[in-house]
Design a protein around this motif. Structure first.
Motif: not given
Lengths: 373, 300
Positions: A135-144, A149-159
Motif C-alpha cells: 500500500i505504501t509503495q502505491i501511495l508513494q508512487r501516486f504522490n510523486k 503534475n501539480v507543481f510545475q518546476p519553476t527552475n531547474a534547481l528546484s527539480k
C-alpha cells in the motif's frame, strides 16, 4: 558378505511386497512435491481491497485506479460509511480498507499533508506487514506523480532529485517462489520417507516376533543393521532422483550446481536420518510408538530448518538449537548447490558437520542396540 | 550333558519368574517342561536360548555357558518361540532359505534332516508363510529351526493351538529327530503330551516340582484314585468337596477323580453318603493314576 547380501535382498522383497506401503513410498513424494511446491507460497496476492471515498473527485478515483491496476489487489467494493466497512472487515469480506477524506483533491493541490486512513486485517501479522508495504509503495508512487503534475518546476534547481534503485536479484532472477521452495520440499520428502521407514522397520520385526528368532541366530549385529538400513538408503537416493527430475522438468528449477555433489551430500545425510531411525527403534516396542516419536522430531526439525522461516530471524537460543538440526544443513546445501552452483569447498562446513552427526547417531544407535533383552 | 541348568533365578521387578531351577538333560533325550501358563517355561527357554540373562545361577547348552559362550550356542541350537515368528510376507521357501543362509548353510546340505517334515509343506512352498494353516506354520517353523543341523532344539509350546492330528504328527517328527541324535527340550501345557517325553519336569510358579520319567512320576502317586460318576456331575463335585474325608476332588474327562485322606476306606460308605444327598447312578471304581493326577497332587 553373502549373509549381508541376502538380508538386503530379503528386505527389498518385503518392501516391494508391502502393498500398503509401496504407493506411499513412491507416489506420496511425487504428489507432495507437485502440490506443496505450487501451494506453499509466501507471495501475497489477491488482497481483498475496499475503500471509502468521501471526496469523489478525479484525483481520488485516480488513486483507487492505482490499486485496481496492481496485481496484488482486488478491488472488491466501496463503502458509503466507516460502520459498513467495519462490519465487512469483521466478516472477513475485505482485508484492507482505504479511507479517502473529504477535500482530498483540494488539500492536495494546496500542498497540505493529507492523512489517509488505512485499516488492515492483521490476524496474519506477516501478511499484514507485506500488505502495508504494498500500500505504501502505491501511495508513494501516486504522490510523486501528483507532485509532478501539480507543481510545475519553476527552475531547474528546484527539480526534485530522483534516486532510482534498480534491484538485481541474484540466483533467483525472477523471484520465483518455486525455485526457492522445490529444493526445500525435496529435502523434506527424502527425510520423511527415510526416517519413518527406517524407524518403523526394526520395530516391526520386534512387533511380529521375528526379531526373537533372528536374535538366536549367529547373525552379527553389524550385518543385521546394515542389511536393514541399506535398502532405505537406496530408497532415499531414489526419491532424491525422482524429485530432481520433477524439479527440472515440471518446475523448471535451474540446477546450476554439480549433481554428483548433491548425491554425495545426500548419501551422507541419509546416514544421519537412518541413525536417528535406528535409535528410535531401539527405544520403542511398537510401530505406533516409533511413528509418534519420529513425528515429534520431524516437526521440530522441519519448523526449525529455515525451510519456511529464516533462521536469522529466530531468537538466539533457537538459532543454537538449529545447529543440531540435520535438515537445516540439508536445506542449505540443496539451495546452495542447486541454485548457486556452490562447490565442495563452499559446502564443506555443512558436509563435515553432517558427517560427524552421522558418526555420532549411528554410533549411539549401534551401541544401544542389543540382541538380548 | 546336553543341557545343564543349576540354581537359576530370574525376577521381573517383584515377580519371581524362576526360583532356584536346576535340571539336566542328557544327549539325545526328549525332555518335557510341563506346567500351566505363567509357570516360567518361556523365561527358562529365553535364558537357555541366550536371549535373556539370569539374575543368578549357571546354565550350559551343548557344553557351552549361556552367558560366556552365547555366540557358540547360537550356532548350535534351534529355537522355536511359542509365537509364530517367521516372515509372514515371505514364502515358505524364502523363509527356509533365509534361515539357511544366515546360518551359513544351504537347504540342500541339511535336506535329509528336514525331509520328512518339509515334504508335507513342499506343495505350498511358493505360498506366503502368513497364509499357511496353524499346523503348517508349525512345521515350517520346525524346518527353519532345524535347517542348520542344531545339536539342541528348544521348542516352546510348539503344539499350542494346533489340531489333534497335527499334534500327533508333530510328536512323531520329534521322535524321529531324537533318533538322529538331537536333544530336544520341549514345553507343553498338555498332560497327554508329557507321556511322550523321555523325562519330564513339572514346573509351577517358577519352581520345579518334580523331575522323572513319565512312568516313574506316576509311581510317585501313592494314593488310590477313584473314578466317580453320577447323574448330576456338578452336584457330585460339590458334595464330594464337602465330604469330611475328601483329600482331592477334580473333574477328569467324563469322571471325577477322588482321593481319600484315609489309607483304607469303605467304598460303600461313600456311596451311601452320596445317595443320601440325592444322587443317582453312582459308579465308583479304582482308576490308574495319570501324569495329570500327579501334577494336580504336586501342584496343590
Amino acid at each position: 558378505m553373502k549373509i549381508l547380501g541376502f538380508i538386503i535382498q530379503k528386505e527389498f522383497k518385503q518392501i516391494f511386497r508391502n502393498k500398503g506401503m509401496l504407493p506411499i513410498i513412491f507416489v506420496m513424494p511425487i504428489v507432495q512435491l507437485l502440490i506443496l511446491s505450487n501451494a506453499a507460497t509466501f507471495d501475497i496476492k489477491n488482497i481483498k481491497f475496499s475503500y471509502i471515498d468521501h471526496d469523489h473527485t478525479p484525483t481520488s478515483r485516480a488513486l483507487i485506479e492505482q490499486f485496481d491496476a496492481s496485481t496484488y489487489f482486488n478491488v472488491v467494493t466501496d463503502f458509503p460509511s466507516e460502520n459498513k466497512a467495519q462490519s465487512a472487515m469483521l466478516k472477513g469480506d475485505v482485508d484492507v480498507v482505504l479511507e479517502i477524506p473529504n477535500h482530498f483533491e483540494r488539500n492536495l493541490v494546496k500542498g497540505k499533508n493529507i492523512p489517509l486512513g488505512v485499516t488492515i486485517n492483521a490476524i496474519d501479522g506477516a501478511a499484514a506487514g507485506v500488505e502495508n508495504v504494498y500500500i505504501t509503495q502505491i501511495l508513494q508512487r501516486f504522490n510523486k506523480a501528483i507532485q509532478l503534475n501539480v507543481f510545475q518546476p519553476t527552475n531547474a534547481l528546484s527539480k526534485p532529485v530522483n534516486i532510482l534503485t534498480i534491484p538485481s536479484f541474484w540466483y533467483n532472477k525472477t523471484l520465483n517462489y518455486k525455485t526457492y521452495m522445490v529444493p526445500g520440499i525435496l529435502v523434506l520428502l527424502v527425510t520423511m520417507i527415510t526416517l519413518f521407514l527406517s524407524g518403523m522397520n526394526i520395530v516391526r520385526e520386534k512387533e511380529i516376533g521375528t526379531l526373537e528368532q533372528i536374535n538366536v541366530t549367529p547373525i552379527r549385529k553389524r550385518e543385521f543393521i546394515i542389511g536393514k538400513l541399506f535398502p532405505f538408503w537406496v530408497l532415499g537416493l531414489a526419491i532424491l532422483s525422482i524429485g530432481l527430475i520433477i524439479a527440472k522438468f515440471v518446475f523448471n528449477v535451474p540446477i546450476v550446481g554439480n549433481l554428483g555433489l548433491m548425491y554425495l551430500y545426500t548419501s551422507i545425510y541419509i546416514l544421519v536420518i537412518l541413525g536417528i531411525g535406528l535409535f528410535i527403534s531401539n527405544f520403542t516396542d511398537t510401530q505406533q510408538q516409533a511413528m509418534f516419536i519420529s513425528w515429534f522430531f520431524m516437526v521440530i526439525f522441519i519448523l526449525m530448518s529455515g525451510l519456511f522461516t529464516p533462521i536469522e530471524s529466530m531468537p538466539k537460543w533457537a538459532q543454537l538449537i538449529t545447529e543440531f538440526n540435520p535438515i537445516k544443513y540439508f536445506v542449505e546445501v540443496m539451495r546452495m548447490v542447486m541454485l548457486k552452483g556452490s562447490l565442495l569447498n563452499d559446502i564443506l562446513p555443512q558436509l563435515l558437520k553432517t558427517l560427524l552427526y552421522a558418526f555420532v547417531m549411528n554410533g549411539l544407535a549401534v551401541w544401544k542396540y542389543r540382541k538380548t533383552t | 550333558m546336553s543341557i545343564s541348568v543349576s540354581h537359576i533365578n530370574k525376577s521381573y521387578k517383584d515377580i519371581r519368574a524362576l526360583q532356584d531351577v536346576s535340571f539336566e538333560v542328557k544327549k539325545g533325550e526328549i525332555f518335557g517342561l510341563i506346567g500351566p501358563d505363567g509357570a516360567g517355561k518361556t523365561t527358562l527357554f529365553r535364558i537357555l536360548a541366550t536371549l535373556l540373562i539370569a539374575d543368578s545361577g549357571q546354565a550350559s547348552v551343548a557344553g557351552h555357558d549361556v552367558v560366556k559362550d552365547y555366540k557358540t550356542i547360537r550356532n548350535c541350537v534351534g529355537y522355536m518361540p511359542g509365537k509364530f515368528s517367521l516372515y509372514q510376507d515371505l514364502t515358505v521357501e524364502e523363509n527356509l532359505e533365509f534361515f539357511a543362509t544366515i546360518f551359513k548353510t544351504t537347504i540342500k546340505e541339511n535336506y535329509h534332516l528336514i525331509e520328512d517334515i518339509y515334504k508335507q509343506i513342499e506343495p505350498f512352498k511358493t505360498r506366503r508363510a502368513g497364509k499357511l494353516s496353524g499346523g503348517m506354520k508349525q512345521k515350517l517353523a520346525l524346518c527353519c529351526a532345524l535347517i542348520h543341523k542344531p545339536e539342541v532344539l528348544f521348542l516352546d509350546e510348539p503344539t499350542t493351538g494346533v489340531d489333534p492330528v497335527s499334534r500327533k504328527e508333530f510328536w512323531d517328527m520329534l521322535k524321529r529327530l531324537q533318533q538322529k541324535g538331537i536333544t530336544i527340550l520341549v514345553s507343553t501345557p498338555y498332560m497327554d503330551e508329557a507321556s511322550l517325553c523321555d523325562r519330564i519336569a513339572f514346573i509351577q510358579d517358577g519352581k520345579i516340582l518334580e523331575i522323572d520319567s513319565p512312568e516313574a512320576i506316576v509311581k510317585h502317586f501313592t494314593k488310590t484314585i477313584y473314578n466317580l460318576s453320577a447323574n448330576n456331575m456338578y452336584k457330585l463335585i460339590e458334595s464330594l468337596k464337602t465330604y469330611e474325608h475328601a483329600h482331592s476332588v477334580y473333574p477328569f474327562g467324563e469322571f471325577v477323580h477322588y482321593t481319600d485322606t484315609r489309607d483304607v476306606f469303605d467304598i460303600d460308605e461313600l456311596q451311601h453318603y452320596l445317595k443320601n444327598i440325592g444322587l443317582n447312578d453312582i459308579t465308583i471304581e479304582i482308576a490308574k493314576p495319570t501324569i495329570e493326577d500327579t501334577f494336580m497332587a504336586l501342584a496343590k
